[in-house]
Write a protein that holds these residues in place. Sequence first.
Motif, short mmCIF file in Angstrom:
data_model
loop_
_atom_site.label_atom_id
_atom_site.label_comp_id
_atom_site.label_asym_id
_atom_site.label_seq_id
_atom_site.Cartn_x
_atom_site.Cartn_y
_atom_site.Cartn_z
N LEU A 170 0.83 -1.20 0.00
CA LEU A 170 0.00 0.00 0.00
C LEU A 170 0.86 1.25 0.00
O LEU A 170 1.99 1.26 0.50
N SER B 45 0.60 5.46 0.97
CA SER B 45 -0.16 6.55 1.59
C SER B 45 0.82 7.64 1.99
O SER B 45 1.73 7.39 2.78
N GLU B 46 0.62 8.81 1.44
CA GLU B 46 1.57 9.90 1.72
C GLU B 46 0.88 11.25 1.59
O GLU B 46 0.02 11.45 0.74
N GLU C 256 -3.42 8.00 -1.74
CA GLU C 256 -3.48 6.62 -1.24
C GLU C 256 -3.71 5.68 -2.42
O GLU C 256 -4.53 5.97 -3.30
N SER D 231 -2.39 1.45 -4.21
CA SER D 231 -1.69 0.17 -4.07
C SER D 231 -1.20 -0.27 -5.44
O SER D 231 -1.76 0.10 -6.47
N GLY E 292 -5.01 4.54 -7.47
CA GLY E 292 -5.31 5.17 -6.20
C GLY E 292 -6.14 6.43 -6.34
O GLY E 292 -6.70 6.71 -7.40
N SER F 75 -6.43 10.72 -4.77
CA SER F 75 -5.78 11.83 -4.07
C SER F 75 -6.85 12.75 -3.50
O SER F 75 -7.81 13.10 -4.21
#
Length: 499
Positions: free
Chosen positions: A248, A250-251, A268, A270, A284, A286
Amino acid sequence: MHDDSGADFLRGGGEMGAYMRSHDWASSPVGIPEQWPQSLRTAVRILLNTGHPMYIFWGDSGICFYNDAYRLSIGTERHPSSLGRPAREVWEEIWPIIGPQIAQVMEGRGATWHENALVPITRNGIRENVYWTYSFGPIDDVDARNGIGGVLVICSETTPQIVAAERLAASAKRLQMALSAGRGIGTWDWDVQKDRVVADERFARLYGVDPVKAEAGAPIAEFFRAIHPADLPRVQERVGHALRSGGLFSEEYRLLQAGGTERWVLAEGSCSLDADGEPLLFSGVSFDITDRKEAEQRIRLLMREVNHRVKNQFSVILSMIRETTKRASSAKDFEAQIRRRITALSESHDLLVMGDWRGSEINELLAAQIRPFGARDQVQFSGPSVVLSASATQYLGIAFHELATNSAIHGALARSTGKVMVTWDVGSTSGCAPQLTLLWKETGYAVETKPVHKGFGTVVLERVTPQAVSGSGSLDYSDGLTWTLVAPLAAIGSTVHTV
């Protein structure tokens, strides 16, 4: 009516005062109140007669004293049973926290200061996360080891503020998630092997890519160009990790927008891998979390401001106590003086509260400090409208109170013919920053003798207040009392207009 037991200093104090008067001190290490050291008597007298939470640990065993204001923050487990008991027996569950702090003070290694410190305690049958802003300071006793007889704790429970801040942060996050279904959300699919990112219009516009091009597919580098240079290495490292592991992603990071503005996003997604472990598709969403980030920043600023104000209030009160202790002739005299001065400080505080802590004007502060003496018709003041900072309001308020008190007893306000004229102006010389010059001038009477000894008021007018505003202060008794204060305008406030 005074207590006939000889422990007159224990009178008043509400519920805790009653408990202290009825307590069996004879069986306690501190002995009967009549034999307590004067420093302990004074400290207990202050503790009982203030509305601020206070606590005392006395002697090597830390015998416990506290007031009604502190009682509100502890449960039935410790009230009233903790009165007169050793500190470790009462506070065993938090001894790893406060034990070393008490030892630091008792060993003469200085006071402590703690802001929004987590000190979990059990109260009313429930173990709670309780937050405090507090200071442990020494109570001097010449006969004690290290010259320190005990520890004075001045504290405020900040749990409601911390909980409110956490709820606000959580609320801001939920709000952003709710809004993400609208214009704040963008979706993307990255064909890693072909290096083609297909994104919807909202995502493309957020990253500064032509929506038509994004719909057809554009290289990932075109989207990376919008990421803030300070955040880009971190984002690239996290993306690389997801590509290698198939895990995954996530940032949170910033995007540079047209016109030089920035937006915060939470991305986020994958990455799926093929049978050989090579990355295939990275998909993903945003979210635009700018509002949440700004809310978090406001919370941090608010908490720092709250901490600053509480600490500043503690400093002012401790300074009052220290200077008044040096000059009071008795415990009763000390109580009367400190009560008047804290009341004057509260008048200044009320002005700040009504002005949302943006400050107060000089004329408003003067009126508030003179009002209790009922001599407004004998006092005139004029000058430009100067908005004082919060700190300047507190220290000038103390100065005006001391001047008005002295005038009402010895000076112009004690006579029907007396007058007080307060004037101030702002000016500057060539190459110098603007300065405020303020004069308190009393007329209509003759000064019989110049004071021989410097009292608390003189110390405030010549040293404490001037130093607090980076200025200078002087007193002249040649033709009635005149106090002159000169200070940089930047340390006082700002000029608005002439009144």
